[in-house]
Enzyme design. Structure first.
Site, PDB file in Angstrom:
ATOM      1  N   GLN A 187       1.104  -1.674  -0.242  1.00  0.00           N
ATOM      2  CA  GLN A 187      -0.138  -0.154  -0.040  1.00  0.00           C
ATOM      3  C   GLN A 187       0.796   1.164   0.215  1.00  0.00           C
ATOM      4  O   GLN A 187       0.440   2.161   0.299  1.00  0.00           O
ATOM      5  CB  GLN A 187      -1.080  -0.015   1.150  1.00  0.00           C
ATOM      6  CG  GLN A 187      -2.316  -0.570   0.676  1.00  0.00           C
ATOM      7  CD  GLN A 187      -3.522  -0.632   0.114  1.00  0.00           C
ATOM      8  OE1 GLN A 187      -2.810   0.399  -0.973  1.00  0.00           O
ATOM      9  NE2 GLN A 187      -3.558  -1.497  -1.024  1.00  0.00           N
ATOM     10  N   SER A 188       1.959   1.137  -0.916  1.00  0.00           N
ATOM     11  CA  SER A 188       3.032   1.936  -0.615  1.00  0.00           C
ATOM     12  C   SER A 188       2.523   3.495  -1.378  1.00  0.00           C
ATOM     13  O   SER A 188       1.741   3.526  -2.518  1.00  0.00           O
ATOM     14  CB  SER A 188       4.034   2.215  -1.538  1.00  0.00           C
ATOM     15  OG  SER A 188       4.325   3.079  -1.757  1.00  0.00           O
TER      16      SER A 188
END
Ligand SMILES: *Cc1c(COP(=O)(O)O)cnc(C)c1O
Length: 325
Positions: free
Chosen positions: A73-74
């Site tokens: 989920q960067s």
């Protein structure tokens, strides 16, 4: 001072700065917010500022492929992918669902979606995502290096970007963000509070406000107490290129009390902070960074450890809201 490094325009700046009346009344401080969630670039977030310099540097180096890494989920990988799309560069990233030391076992994240939120947006902008098993950040770095070597083996010119865009250029970008804030208001803040992780946001802001009455307080989102030494090393790299102050680890205000269960795992206090700001001001925070940082701000304000004129620097991250149970 040496000439300023080149930059390409990506974000709409200055980002808005405004007062939060209802939250101020409720918390008993004079609370302001800096809206880097509203950069106008790729759904917002603090990484757009860093990418203006990183992309310019990559283009100057003649790179064809930009390689980085991060959690699945960067927010950085999402914004990097969008920036690469704008400049016809290929973007490849080594990612893992969660960083977690093997010996302590895995948190329960079965319900977390690996395909929604930032991952969905990554696929829309065409990021070449290489997913590996959960492990340590060091292991992820090794995966990124393997990926870079893979492209070099195909005779592609690679530009490597450290996690979160925290090279000296990322820190320079946030020093400039501090300068942007100074031009927006004549009244100095007592505190600037924000979510801190890979280090360039904190290092850049610390440089911008060094020697002033404004205290720059990073709330950790990753349980790494030795991070202040990384800030020191990054500050030294910026100083070597741009001049300015020598910052040592103890010069950084860094609070580790609000990480919660682990990096990337929502905390109860963070979720309550998200709900508080949504219900008082209609502003959305995220569960991995800004929600935990705002929980820290609320708690420290309540215990009178911070007060007066306080700025919350909203670093973005809201797409992750759609990837959490
Ligand atoms: C990356 C990120 C941070 C942390 O910034 P660093 O410069 O990596 O310390 C904070 N908030 C959000 C939403 C982010 O994506």
């Amino acid at each position: 001072m040496p000439e300023s490094p080149p930059r390409v325009p990506l974000i709409q700046s200055p980002t808005p700065l405004h007062r939060l009346e209802r939250a101020s009344d409720s918390l008993g401080i004079e609370l302001w917010i800096k809206r880097d969630d509203l950069t106008g670039f790729a759904m917002g977030g603090n990484k757009g500022r860093k990418l203006e310099y990183l992309i310019a540097d990559a283009l100057q180096s003649g790179a064809e492929v930009l390689v980085s890494c991060g959690a699945a989920q960067s927010n950085f990988v999402r914004q990097l992918g969008a920036a690469c799309a704008c400049f016809d560069l290929k973007c490849a990233a080594a990612v893992m669902q969660l960083p977690y030391p093997k010996e302590t076992g895995e948190p329960d994240v079965a319900a977390m979606q690996a395909t929604n939120g930032n991952v969905l947006l990554d696929s829309l902008v065409g990021v070449d995502l290489r997913v590996s098993a959960n492990g340590t950040w060091e292991e992820l770095d090794t995966h990124a290096e393997t990926l870079a070597v893979e492209f070099e083996g195909k005779r592609r010119r690679v530009y490597r970007i450290p996690i979160g865009g925290s090279s000296w250029l990322g820190a320079h970008a946030f020093e400039q963000a501090g300068v942007e804030l100074l031009a927006q208001t004549a009244d100095p803040f007592d505190w600037i509070v924000f979510a801190s992780s890979s280090g360039s946001t904190q290092t850049g802001l610390a440089r911008a406000f060094h020697g002033s009455a404004t205290k720059v307080l990073g709330i950790a989102c990753d349980p790494e107490p030795e991070m202040t030494h990384d800030f020191e090393a990054l500050a030294e790299e910026v100083r070597a290129r741009r001049g300015g102050p020598t910052l040592r680890a103890p010069n950084f205000h860094f609070n580790l009390d609000f990480v919660g269960p682990a990096y990337g795992v929502p905390s109860e206090a963070g979720n309550q902070a998200i709900q508080f700001l949504a219900r008082t001001e209609g502003i959305f925070l995220d569960p991995i960074y800004s929600g935990k940082a705002f929980a820290g701000l609320m708690d420290l304000a309540e215990r009178r450890e911070i007060g007066g004129r306080v700025l919350f620097w909203h670093t973005g991250g809201t797409p992750a809201l759609f990837a959490m149970p």
